[in-house]
Design an enzyme around this catalytic site. Structure first.
Site, PDB file in Angstrom:
ATOM      1  N   GLY A  48      62.561  61.583  39.771  1.00 37.30           N
ATOM      2  CA  GLY A  48      61.488  61.579  38.777  1.00 37.30           C
ATOM      3  C   GLY A  48      60.114  61.278  39.335  1.00 37.30           C
ATOM      4  O   GLY A  48      59.111  61.786  38.833  1.00 37.30           O
ATOM      5  N   ASP A 104      58.450  56.943  37.793  1.00 34.71           N
ATOM      6  CA  ASP A 104      57.969  57.867  36.776  1.00 34.71           C
ATOM      7  C   ASP A 104      57.802  57.160  35.434  1.00 34.71           C
ATOM      8  O   ASP A 104      56.749  57.199  34.822  1.00 34.71           O
ATOM      9  CB  ASP A 104      58.933  59.068  36.649  1.00 34.71           C
ATOM     10  CG  ASP A 104      60.404  58.667  36.513  1.00 34.71           C
ATOM     11  OD1 ASP A 104      60.715  57.455  36.531  1.00 34.71           O
ATOM     12  OD2 ASP A 104      61.253  59.565  36.380  1.00 34.71           O
ATOM     13  N   ASP A 107      61.728  52.500  30.903  1.00 32.51           N
ATOM     14  CA  ASP A 107      62.214  52.483  29.514  1.00 32.51           C
ATOM     15  C   ASP A 107      62.866  51.126  29.267  1.00 32.51           C
ATOM     16  O   ASP A 107      62.196  50.168  28.938  1.00 32.51           O
ATOM     17  CB  ASP A 107      63.182  53.654  29.317  1.00 32.51           C
ATOM     18  CG  ASP A 107      63.752  53.719  27.920  1.00 32.51           C
ATOM     19  OD1 ASP A 107      63.312  52.948  27.063  1.00 32.51           O
ATOM     20  OD2 ASP A 107      64.656  54.534  27.674  1.00 32.51           O
ATOM     21  N   PHE A 156      62.121  60.634  23.680  1.00 35.63           N
ATOM     22  CA  PHE A 156      62.526  61.214  24.958  1.00 35.63           C
ATOM     23  C   PHE A 156      61.487  62.243  25.391  1.00 35.63           C
ATOM     24  O   PHE A 156      61.265  63.234  24.710  1.00 35.63           O
ATOM     25  CB  PHE A 156      63.923  61.834  24.871  1.00 35.63           C
ATOM     26  CG  PHE A 156      64.501  62.093  26.229  1.00 35.63           C
ATOM     27  CD1 PHE A 156      65.078  61.065  26.955  1.00 35.63           C
ATOM     28  CD2 PHE A 156      64.421  63.360  26.803  1.00 35.63           C
ATOM     29  CE1 PHE A 156      65.575  61.288  28.231  1.00 35.63           C
ATOM     30  CE2 PHE A 156      64.922  63.591  28.082  1.00 35.63           C
ATOM     31  CZ  PHE A 156      65.497  62.549  28.795  1.00 35.63           C
ATOM     32  N   VAL A 157      60.858  61.973  26.512  1.00 33.92           N
ATOM     33  CA  VAL A 157      59.784  62.850  26.977  1.00 33.92           C
ATOM     34  C   VAL A 157      60.179  63.581  28.266  1.00 33.92           C
ATOM     35  O   VAL A 157      61.028  63.103  29.023  1.00 33.92           O
ATOM     36  CB  VAL A 157      58.464  62.066  27.202  1.00 33.92           C
ATOM     37  CG1 VAL A 157      57.998  61.418  25.908  1.00 33.92           C
ATOM     38  CG2 VAL A 157      58.620  61.012  28.292  1.00 33.92           C
ATOM     39  N   ARG A 169      61.239  69.136  34.902  1.00 30.15           N
ATOM     40  CA  ARG A 169      60.502  68.313  35.859  1.00 30.15           C
ATOM     41  C   ARG A 169      59.231  69.020  36.304  1.00 30.15           C
ATOM     42  O   ARG A 169      58.233  68.382  36.618  1.00 30.15           O
ATOM     43  CB  ARG A 169      61.354  68.039  37.113  1.00 30.15           C
ATOM     44  CG  ARG A 169      62.471  67.050  36.923  1.00 30.15           C
ATOM     45  CD  ARG A 169      62.995  66.604  38.287  1.00 30.15           C
ATOM     46  NE  ARG A 169      64.360  66.119  38.220  1.00 30.15           N
ATOM     47  CZ  ARG A 169      64.703  64.889  37.848  1.00 30.15           C
ATOM     48  NH1 ARG A 169      63.788  64.019  37.496  1.00 30.15           N
ATOM     49  NH2 ARG A 169      65.963  64.523  37.825  1.00 30.15           N
TER      50      ARG A 169
HETATM   51  P1  IMP Z   1      65.410  52.595  32.380  1.00 29.09           P
HETATM   52  O1  IMP Z   1      66.406  51.991  33.330  1.00 29.09           O
HETATM   53  O2  IMP Z   1      65.904  52.602  30.984  1.00 29.09           O
HETATM   54  O3  IMP Z   1      64.027  51.951  32.493  1.00 29.09           O
HETATM   55  O4  IMP Z   1      65.301  54.133  32.744  1.00 29.09           O
HETATM   56  C1  IMP Z   1      64.727  54.543  33.909  1.00 29.09           C
HETATM   57  C2  IMP Z   1      64.990  55.986  34.207  1.00 29.09           C
HETATM   58  O5  IMP Z   1      65.508  56.709  33.107  1.00 29.09           O
HETATM   59  C3  IMP Z   1      63.696  56.681  34.569  1.00 29.09           C
HETATM   60  O6  IMP Z   1      63.386  56.553  35.934  1.00 29.09           O
HETATM   61  C4  IMP Z   1      63.975  58.112  34.161  1.00 29.09           C
HETATM   62  O7  IMP Z   1      64.640  58.786  35.194  1.00 29.09           O
HETATM   63  C5  IMP Z   1      64.909  57.974  32.987  1.00 29.09           C
HETATM   64  N1  IMP Z   1      64.195  58.066  31.693  1.00 29.09           N
HETATM   65  C6  IMP Z   1      63.873  57.073  30.843  1.00 29.09           C
HETATM   66  N2  IMP Z   1      63.227  57.531  29.765  1.00 29.09           N
HETATM   67  C7  IMP Z   1      63.127  58.873  29.946  1.00 29.09           C
HETATM   68  C8  IMP Z   1      62.542  59.941  29.170  1.00 29.09           C
HETATM   69  O8  IMP Z   1      61.955  59.765  28.080  1.00 29.09           O
HETATM   70  N3  IMP Z   1      62.642  61.183  29.706  1.00 29.09           N
HETATM   71  C9  IMP Z   1      63.242  61.452  30.883  1.00 29.09           C
HETATM   72  N4  IMP Z   1      63.801  60.492  31.642  1.00 29.09           N
HETATM   73  C10 IMP Z   1      63.746  59.215  31.173  1.00 29.09           C
END
Ligand code: IMP
Length: 183
Positions: A48, A104, A107, A156-157, A169
């Site tokens: 990402g 990137d 979340d 979700f983006v 991507r």
């Molecule tokens: P986290 O562990 O929940 O913070 O998620 C981290 C990873 O999930 C990011 O590095 C992205 O690869 C993926 N991710 C989280 N939200 C999104 C989204 O809205 N779109 C696409 N990928 C996401």
């Protein structure tokens, strides 16, 4: 790929290519200032962070180096699994280095919490985080995000490195993926 190439796939365009570019320049200027006289190691998280790394790294006016890690994240769904595995590790030693992790999006922060703990245990001189996008959930975990591009809604983006099932991507804009694409 531009948003007009995928009609109907996005329910909303959040940021255009020009807006993203302008924000990356601002972030780079902050990093230039904060790391003046240092030579940070930028650690990108594959896949990402490829776009933000490429743009942020080139926008810096200070010397900096680049390395990459790959960790497991969402797989093909749209929810964080909480399972983190290192699929590819750094090629460089981070002992005594000023490490700046480039992400990137943050979340739930599950992936990053693990990654930052792991990197901290390797003895860097400093460890900071730059992320292009931050969702509201990210505020619930204690991650100090030194540089944030944009705060975005809990949707979700896709685009600018962010994928759904390996797609989008290469979209130069960033938008909310219409739920019909994944339902
Ligand atoms: P986290 O562990 O929940 O913070 O998620 C981290 C990873 O999930 C990011 O590095 C992205 O690869 C993926 N991710 C989280 N939200 C999104 C989204 O809205 N779109 C696409 N990928 C996401």
């Amino acid at each position: 790929m531009r948003s007009q190439d995928i009609p109907g796939d996005l329910s909303e365009i959040l940021f255009t290519e020009a807006q993203i570019k302008a924000r990356v320049q601002e972030m780079a200027a902050e990093i230039d200032r904060d790391y003046a006289g240092k030579e940070p190691l930028l650690v990108g998280v594959l896949n990402g962070a490829v776009m933000v790394m490429a743009d942020l790294y080139r926008a810096l006016t200070i010397h900096a180096q680049m390395d990459w890690m790959a960790v497991s994240s969402y797989g093909s769904g749209t929810q964080s699994s909480g399972v983190v595995r290192i699929l590819k590790d750094l090629t460089q030693d981070v002992v005594g280095r000023d490490v700046l992790v480039v992400e990137d999006i943050v979340d739930t922060g599950l992936t990053l919490t693990y990654l930052l703990e792991n990197l901290a245990s390797r003895g860097p001189k400093s460890l900071k985080l730059a992320a292009m996008f931050r969702k509201p959930e990210a505020n619930k975990v204690h991650i100090d995000m030194a540089y944030v591009g944009f705060d975005i809604p809990n949707k979700f983006v896709v685009g600018y490195g962010l994928d759904y099932d390996g797609r989008y991507r290469n979209l130069v804009d960033v938008g909310i993926l219409d739920p019909k694409v994944y339902s």
